[in-house]
Design a protein around this motif. Structure first.
Motif: not given
Length: 121
Positions: A5-28
């Motif tokens: 969790r980040s210091s805001f008590y939200d999950e650090v990882i918002r979204e995570l996906s892998i498609e055709e070798g590309t990792l798309e990630t959104s983080l807090n």
């Protein structure tokens, strides 16, 4: 980072996906005492992630989005994107990660964007 969790008590990882070798990630991002320390924390975590994620054969590119609440007392939906960094395996392989300075991200990343709040630091 998974489950952390980040210091805001939200999950650090918002979204995570892998498609055709590309990792798309959104983080807090986590809060810190100053804007400069927040920035350094984000870029340090980014360097660690790029170094680790682009070592194997499955991921060929990482497209990383970092979010942080710009306004005080912001709810999760008020988080804004503060960094967008893209790096592929070829670029990551050319970096000496043990001597890497996070201030160099803008020069070595395949794509680098940072929110204006960090431009004045």
């Amino acid at each position: 980072m998974a489950g952390e969790r980040s210091s805001f008590y939200d999950e650090v990882i918002r979204e995570l996906s892998i498609e055709e070798g590309t990792l798309e990630t959104s983080l807090n991002a986590s809060d810190n005492i100053t804007t400069s320390l927040i920035q350094t924390g984000i870029l340090t975590d980014s360097a660690k992630l790029f170094n680790e994620l682009l070592k194997g054969d499955e991921i060929r590119e990482v497209n990383m989005h970092w979010y942080f609440p710009i306004e005080e007392d912001a709810a999760e939906e008020d988080f804004e994107q503060v960094y967008h960094i893209i790096m592929d395996e070829e670029t990551a392989a050319s970096v000496n990660w043990e001597e890497f300075e996070v201030e160099d991200f803008e020069d070595i990343a395949d794509y680098f964007w940072e929110h204006e709040i960090f431009r004045s630091e």
